[in-house]
Motif scaffolding. Structure first.
Motif, PDB file in Angstrom:
ATOM      1  N   ARG A  87     112.647  12.975  33.668  1.00  0.00           N
ATOM      2  CA  ARG A  87     113.255  12.130  34.694  1.00  0.00           C
ATOM      3  C   ARG A  87     114.741  11.847  34.433  1.00  0.00           C
ATOM      4  O   ARG A  87     115.367  11.139  35.201  1.00  0.00           O
ATOM      5  N   ASN A  88     115.262  12.417  33.332  1.00  0.00           N
ATOM      6  CA  ASN A  88     116.684  12.240  32.991  1.00  0.00           C
ATOM      7  C   ASN A  88     117.093  10.758  32.965  1.00  0.00           C
ATOM      8  O   ASN A  88     118.147  10.382  33.454  1.00  0.00           O
ATOM      9  N   MET A  89     116.217   9.934  32.400  1.00  0.00           N
ATOM     10  CA  MET A  89     116.548   8.505  32.336  1.00  0.00           C
ATOM     11  C   MET A  89     116.977   8.139  30.915  1.00  0.00           C
ATOM     12  O   MET A  89     116.740   8.872  29.958  1.00  0.00           O
ATOM     13  N   SER A  90     117.627   7.003  30.799  1.00  0.00           N
ATOM     14  CA  SER A  90     117.986   6.468  29.488  1.00  0.00           C
ATOM     15  C   SER A  90     116.910   5.488  29.055  1.00  0.00           C
ATOM     16  O   SER A  90     116.187   4.926  29.887  1.00  0.00           O
ATOM     17  N   MET A  91     116.822   5.265  27.739  1.00  0.00           N
ATOM     18  CA  MET A  91     115.807   4.348  27.245  1.00  0.00           C
ATOM     19  C   MET A  91     116.371   3.503  26.111  1.00  0.00           C
ATOM     20  O   MET A  91     117.064   4.007  25.225  1.00  0.00           O
ATOM     21  N   LEU A  92     116.081   2.197  26.170  1.00  0.00           N
ATOM     22  CA  LEU A  92     116.367   1.280  25.069  1.00  0.00           C
ATOM     23  C   LEU A  92     115.030   0.962  24.432  1.00  0.00           C
ATOM     24  O   LEU A  92     114.186   0.271  25.018  1.00  0.00           O
TER      25      LEU A  92
END
Length: 573
Positions: free
Chosen positions: A213-218
């Motif tokens: 999904r080409n998302m960023s994650m913290l």
């Protein structure tokens, strides 16, 4: 960050300062001017012990801090795609949170509504943020449940949270979080309470979703071993400040800050078993306003402890064909039987530790409860000093009850909040007639507090005034008031930070060395079990699948299930 990224910055935290009101209505700063950024298509891990400010930082980003009890400095900024989230109204934040920024919380059972089906709860997000109709939302919910690996989603969509396992509940939370295809996913300790195999499944799922999904994650955690499995970059926090940040490989392999080095050393290693586990205080000490490094490698930390059974040990507990079934109604007159423990047999050697490992539902905790007679066994024997404690009357068992004690997982729930520590320690001695009078009992209690490294002043204080690790030491002291011969430790260090965990494990080892205690150590943390156990029993679906000396089992597991468990242990970088 230490590395340059081609990806643009998605979230930038600048000089974040968060304060909370204390009991005197004075504001105490808990996050002290931290700054970091999260590039697009990147996983950044936020690491630290309880009270470091990790979760407060994530809640500030989501706008979930209680406004009447907290305050964010006017100098602070949280920039998301060029917009300062701290300046937005509640209505404007609602449009972003859940859609562009989503969050997975640590405890799914507390986060999911028990009176709505999981399908309804996921569909609500879709209808609220994407204006989907009921039919369209249900179809999309089914797709999401399939994507996160829920078995038979066609039936699970109409299930209530209580009807799902812990791992399935966490998958539902992930499905809810990714429903609107967020650009940033915040995962706050999403695997802390899960078994090692389920933990690996959830980590693999999050990594796969992040890539596809080409998302960023913290990713927020206190376990540095997990960071190496999932993150590109890592930020280490302590007492509301950032101690170190950079690429995960460089931080974990060549840490520059003494606190990072200390954290890495505190956790039990599969490759070694030091005589004592090092603690944070072994590595650093405060001089004025600064923390300085001190020489940590004492002889006790260098020396290796030998574990295992030779075969000629005295047996203190002999369990034979132990069974436990639970029954549920089926129709008007029928009933279904669930066999939680299926005729297990094992022996506990005097002065040794037997580790019990297995996934949730394997029967580990049930065995502990049966031996304490907190649940009634369906069949089998448990011979202690040649007597079957399961066949005794309540009156007969009282004499043996004091000799077998249990330390529960949650020290917050197992201590009476209305009792002072002194009352908590005196009560079992009064019930079992230990000590001639309360003055003598008080002396025993004060000696035990000193033995578990708590000050005498703790005697007059209440449980809520102590940290989790201190409460667990109080629970251990309570068990010791009865001078037991067997201690059952049921996930007794699972909820603790690595440094506090090291303190409690060292204490348990000291007590075993001094008093010759025998332990049944129940845990899903395989690194901890290997460190403290002489022999390990692996359980699956109520059966023992393998039992062996701890070093032998880890070096050459025989059963496929054991191999699968060991392969799921996080290895770090």
């Amino acid at each position: 960050m230490t590395e340059q990224h081609s990806d643009p910055i998605l979230l930038k935290v600048e000089n974040l300062k968060v304060s909370f009101k204390d009991e005197n209505k004075q504001y105490i700063e808990t996050v002290k001017g931290i700054s970091f950024s999260i590039p697009a298509n990147t996983t950044v891990a936020l690491v630290g012990e309880s009270g470091s400010g990790k979760s407060v930082t994530s809640l500030a980003t989501m706008g979930l801090l209680p406004p009447e009890q907290s305050r964010i400095s006017a100098e602070s900024k949280i920039m998301f795609e060029g917009v300062n989230l701290l300046t937005l109204s509640r209505a404007e934040m609602r449009k972003i949170c859940g859609k562009d920024i989503a969050m997975i919380f640590q405890e799914p059972m507390s986060s999911l509504n028990p009176v709505f089906t999981v399908g309804d709860q996921i569909a609500e997000v879709l209808r609220l943020h994407l204006a989907m109709g009921r039919k369209q939302a249900r179809t999309r919910t089914l797709e999401l449940l399939k994507e996160v690996g829920i078995p038979t989603p066609e039936t699970k969509i109409d299930a209530y949270p209580s009807q799902l396992s812990g791992g399935q509940q966490q998958r539902v939370m992930i499905a809810m979080a990714i429903a609107c295809e967020p650009k940033l996913l915040i995962a706050d300790e999403p695997t802390t309470a899960l078994d090692v195999t389920i933990q690996k499944q959830i980590l693999d799922l999050l990594q796969d979703l992040q890539r596809r999904r080409n998302m960023s994650m913290l990713f927020i955690t206190h376990d540095l071993a997990l960071v190496g499995e999932i993150a590109d970059e890592v930020i280490v926090m302590r007492h509301g400040e950032i101690r170190e940040q950079g690429a995960v490989k460089s931080v974990l392999e060549q840490p520059q800050d003494i606190y990072t080095r200390a954290l890495l050393q505190c956790r039990p290693q599969l490759s070694q078993r030091p005589f004592r586990l090092p603690m944070i205080s072994d590595f650093m000490q405060q001089q004025g306003q600064i923390w300085v490094e001190k020489q940590a490698a004492t002889e006790l930390h260098r020396a290796q402890r030998q574990r295992g059974l030779k075969g000629n040990e005295e047996i203190i507990l002999d369990v034979r064909d132990l069974k436990k079934s639970f029954y549920s109604r089926k129709g008007l007159f029928g009933k279904d039987e669930f066999q939680a423990v299926k005729g297990v047999s094992f022996q506990l050697a005097k002065g040794k530790t037997l580790g019990l490992v297995g996934e949730s539902g394997s029967g580990k905790t049930t065995i502990g409860l049966l031996l304490m007679r907190l649940q009634d066994a369906t069949g089998g024997k448990a011979l202690f000093e040649g007597q079957d404690i399961l066949a005794m009357s309540e009156k007969e068992f009282v004499r043996y009850q004091r000799k077998i004690q249990i330390i529960f997982q949650n020290p917050y729930a197992s201590l009476n909040p209305r009792f002072t520590v002194g009352q908590i320690l005196l009560e079992p001695m009064q019930v079992h007639g230990i000590g001639a009078n309360d003055a003598e009992r008080k002396k025993i209690a004060l000696d035990l507090l000193e033995r578990v490294s708590l000050p005498a002043s703790a005697y007059h204080r209440y449980p809520h005034e102590f940290s989790g690790g201190q409460r667990q030491r109080i629970a251990i002291a309570r068990c010791l008031t009865l001078k037991p011969e067997i201690l059952i430790c049921d996930e007794s260090v699972s909820a603790l930070d690595v440094s506090v965990q090291a303190q409690v494990l060292n204490l348990l080892q000291d007590l075993q060395d001094e008093f010759g205690l025998s332990y049944i150590f129940i845990s899903h943390d395989l690194s901890v079990v290997k460190y403290i156990s002489d022999q390990i029993m692996v359980m699956n679906h109520g059966d023992i699948v393998e039992i062996a000396n701890s070093d032998d089992l880890y070096q050459s597991p025989q059963h496929e299930y054991t191999k699968r468990l060991l392969s799921a242990i996080p290895q770090g970088v």
